[in-house]
Design a protein around this motif. Structure first.
Motif, PDB file in Angstrom:
ATOM      1  N   ASP A   2      15.310 -13.428  -4.862  1.00 42.40           N
ATOM      2  CA  ASP A   2      15.177 -13.087  -3.322  1.00 42.40           C
ATOM      3  C   ASP A   2      14.000 -11.850  -3.138  1.00 42.40           C
ATOM      4  OD1 ASP A   2      15.789 -13.250  -0.634  1.00 42.40           O
ATOM      5  OD2 ASP A   2      17.936 -13.264  -0.866  1.00 42.40           O
ATOM      6  N   LYS A   3      13.217 -12.265  -2.091  1.00 44.71           N
ATOM      7  CA  LYS A   3      12.282 -11.227  -2.067  1.00 44.71           C
ATOM      8  C   LYS A   3      12.282 -10.623  -0.506  1.00 44.71           C
ATOM      9  CE  LYS A   3       7.679 -11.957  -2.947  1.00 44.71           C
ATOM     10  NZ  LYS A   3       6.792 -13.004  -3.130  1.00 44.71           N
ATOM     11  N   GLY A 139      29.919  -9.117   0.015  1.00 41.71           N
ATOM     12  CA  GLY A 139      30.842  -9.488  -1.077  1.00 41.71           C
ATOM     13  C   GLY A 139      30.355  -9.543  -2.350  1.00 41.71           C
ATOM     14  N   THR A 140      29.213  -9.012  -2.726  1.00 37.68           N
ATOM     15  CA  THR A 140      28.814  -8.864  -4.157  1.00 37.68           C
ATOM     16  C   THR A 140      28.366  -7.338  -4.469  1.00 37.68           C
ATOM     17  OG1 THR A 140      27.157  -9.952  -5.607  1.00 37.68           O
ATOM     18  CG2 THR A 140      26.476 -10.162  -3.379  1.00 37.68           C
ATOM     19  N   ARG A 141      28.747  -6.928  -5.474  1.00 32.51           N
ATOM     20  CA  ARG A 141      28.149  -5.688  -5.753  1.00 32.51           C
ATOM     21  C   ARG A 141      27.060  -5.511  -6.494  1.00 32.51           C
ATOM     22  NH1 ARG A 141      29.187  -2.291 -10.399  1.00 32.51           N
ATOM     23  NH2 ARG A 141      29.965  -4.249 -11.529  1.00 32.51           N
ATOM     24  N   ILE A 142      26.105  -4.577  -6.383  1.00 29.90           N
ATOM     25  CA  ILE A 142      25.153  -4.500  -6.913  1.00 29.90           C
ATOM     26  C   ILE A 142      25.380  -3.807  -8.487  1.00 29.90           C
ATOM     27  CG2 ILE A 142      22.785  -3.482  -7.164  1.00 29.90           C
ATOM     28  CD1 ILE A 142      22.850  -3.364  -3.930  1.00 29.90           C
ATOM     29  N   ALA A 143      25.244  -4.617  -9.556  1.00 31.60           N
ATOM     30  CA  ALA A 143      25.468  -4.271 -10.682  1.00 31.60           C
ATOM     31  C   ALA A 143      24.334  -3.432 -11.519  1.00 31.60           C
ATOM     32  CB  ALA A 143      26.042  -5.455 -11.467  1.00 31.60           C
ATOM     33  N   GLU A 157      26.434  -8.555  -9.366  1.00 27.04           N
ATOM     34  CA  GLU A 157      27.546  -8.866 -10.415  1.00 27.04           C
ATOM     35  C   GLU A 157      27.729 -10.535 -10.489  1.00 27.04           C
ATOM     36  OE1 GLU A 157      31.252  -7.071  -9.617  1.00 27.04           O
ATOM     37  OE2 GLU A 157      31.223  -8.040  -7.799  1.00 27.04           O
ATOM     38  N   THR A 158      27.067 -11.114  -9.310  1.00 24.80           N
ATOM     39  CA  THR A 158      27.231 -12.578  -9.562  1.00 24.80           C
ATOM     40  C   THR A 158      25.922 -12.992  -9.874  1.00 24.80           C
ATOM     41  OG1 THR A 158      27.161 -12.386  -7.208  1.00 24.80           O
ATOM     42  CG2 THR A 158      29.163 -12.991  -7.965  1.00 24.80           C
ATOM     43  N   GLY A 159      24.988 -12.148 -10.605  1.00 21.04           N
ATOM     44  CA  GLY A 159      23.773 -12.618 -11.062  1.00 21.04           C
ATOM     45  C   GLY A 159      22.811 -12.942 -10.053  1.00 21.04           C
ATOM     46  N   GLU A 160      22.799 -12.616  -8.756  1.00 18.26           N
ATOM     47  CA  GLU A 160      21.481 -12.792  -7.975  1.00 18.26           C
ATOM     48  C   GLU A 160      20.478 -11.713  -8.095  1.00 18.26           C
ATOM     49  OE1 GLU A 160      23.692 -14.532  -4.131  1.00 18.26           O
ATOM     50  OE2 GLU A 160      24.884 -13.390  -5.362  1.00 18.26           O
TER      51      GLU A 160
END
Ligand code: FAD
Length: 411
Positions: A2-3, A139-143, A157-160
């Motif tokens: 994503d950009k 709903g998605t943590r930056i890992a 954490e979901t790989g995005e």
């Protein structure tokens, strides 16, 4: 991958305000924003989520107007017409004011507006989502984070993956982005916890806020619409834990002892929350392709109700620094933008943090000598004590060079 032009980590008050400032309905050169939060910000406007209300100063109100969100907020805002500061002992028959600020001190206008945070979240989120330039991923943590060369990248954490010219960290006091960039912080914990709740009362408050300095820390009664007040009740952390564990009747009994009887019968009208209090300032507000804003950059004691206001000043300075660069065809995450932003915010933040810390220490103490000094210091200075001057300057937003948004102008 994503950009976007700018990634914002954190969609709470400061992250949302940054999205609206950079790409909202009033932004003159809207950028493409992707804002990420591990939580779902639609839940932030439920009254069970936060429980706090914020004092919005005159300059912050001007900024929220310039962002096009004040109209929605104003429906839920209570003007603070009077502020009484007292350090009378608990159980004293009367609570003589050490200091009083009225509308006459602010050219006949309210010094600030009290707004429950749920309404601030709601209005800012609506404005962010109304913009075709803002996308929200929740709903998605930056890992993981990568800063430079030329770009900031995050992976959830979901790989995005997502990348942008700049990452704005609005991810709170524990700021994972700040830690990933290796930026240390100065500061200390106060061994105080702020218990927050809402109280309904029989008699109207007439827009009067009361700051009662008790030995354990300030007990603030802050006016809300409809015969309600927001409380910020500071206790030593051990005692706060005991109070938070009380049943409703026990909690109300402890609260009533401190509240006094001047507003008639009181009842609890909101959930209770407890916030450990600390002061923390990041050693740098920027790193390569990274700008810290809000609690990620600085956490201060809520004694003067300035934390979010300070965050809005970050947002205003950053939005203006970015807008100026973009107008010149420069990259929004370039070193020049980050240097301008850091220079702009450092001094004001340090001054506010030092003043707030000084007030906290002066007033969270039952030492007889200090009590006398407090009385002498504030009374001797007459109607314009140090505290009064500080509050008035902060409320008017007169510290330092004021970014355009805080003067009510769009960027
Ligand atoms: C008791 C109390 C009373 C206060 N009263 C006032 C007042 O009257 N006036 C005032 O101006 N200020 C006040 N403040 C201060 C103000 O509430 C805070 O400064 C403000 O809420 C901070 O907002 P923020 O957006 O910077 O951070 P936060 O609210 O902490 O938000 C951070 C966001 O980042 C997200 N996040 C974190 N890590 C990640 C990750 N790895 N991936 C994805 N998302 C992530 C979180 O989910 C969260 O939504 C008060 C504070 C307290 C404690």
């Amino acid at each position: 991958m994503d950009k976007a032009d700018i990634l914002i980590a954190g969609a709470a008050l400061n992250g949302l305000a940054a999205a609206v400032a950079l790409a909202g309905p009033k932004a003159r050169t809207p950028l493409d924003i992707l804002i990420l939060d591990q939580a779902d910000p639609t839940k932030f406007s439920r009254d069970t989520f936060d429980g706090r209300a914020s004092a919005i100063t005159a300059s912050s109100r001007r900024m929220l107007e310039a962002l096009g969100v004040w109209e929605a907020i104003a429906l839920h805002a209570e003007p603070m017409r009077d502020i009484i500061v007292t350090d009378a002992k608990l159980g004293a028959e009367t609570r003589p004011a050490l200091l009083h600020f009225g509308e006459e001190d602010h050219g006949g206008a309210a010094s600030a507006f009290m707004v429950e945070n749920r309404h601030l979240y709601g209005a800012l989120l609506d404005a962010a989502l109304a913009s075709p330039h803002v996308r929200l991923k929740t709903g998605t943590r930056i890992a993981s984070y990568t800063f430079g060369p030329g770009l900031a990248r995050v992976t959830t954490e979901t790989g995005e993956d997502a990348k942008a010219s700049l990452l704005v960290a609005a991810d709170g006091r524990a700021s994972p982005a700040r830690k990933a960039a290796g930026i240390a912080t100065y500061g200390w914990a106060y061994d105080q916890t702020g218990i927050v709740t809402t109280v309904a009362h029989e008699r109207p408050h007439h827009g009067r806020a009361e700051e009662h300095f008790l030995p354990s820390g300030p007990f603030a009664i802050l006016p809300l619409p409809q015969n309600r007040s927001s409380l910020v009740w500071t206790e030593r952390s051990g005692e706060a834990q005991r109070i938070m564990a009380l049943d409703d009747a026990g909690f109300l009994a402890e609260l009533s002892r401190r509240f006094g009887g001047h507003l008639g019968e009181i009842s609890i009208a909101g959930p209770r929350h407890a916030y450990p209090l600390s002061m923390q300032i990041a050693q740098s507000f920027t790193a390569e392709r990274l700008a810290l804003i809000g609690d990620a950059a600085h956490v201060i004691h809520p004694i003067a109700g300035l934390g979010f206001n300070l965050g809005l000043r970050d947002v205003a300075a950053l939005a203006e620094s970015v807008a100026e660069a973009v107008k010149l065809g420069l990259d929004p995450g370039s070193d020049a933008v980050l240097e301008t932003y850091a220079r702009w915010r450092r001094f004001d933040t340090a001054m506010t943090a030092v003043a707030t810390d000084g007030l906290t220490r002066l007033f969270s103490n039952d030492n007889t000598a200090l009590r006398a000094i407090r009385g002498m210091g504030l009374r001797a200075a007459g109607s314009l004590g140090a505290l009064k001057g500080f509050f008035m300057r902060e409320a008017a937003g007169e510290t330092g060079r004021l970014p355009k948004l805080l003067q009510g102008e769009a960027v």
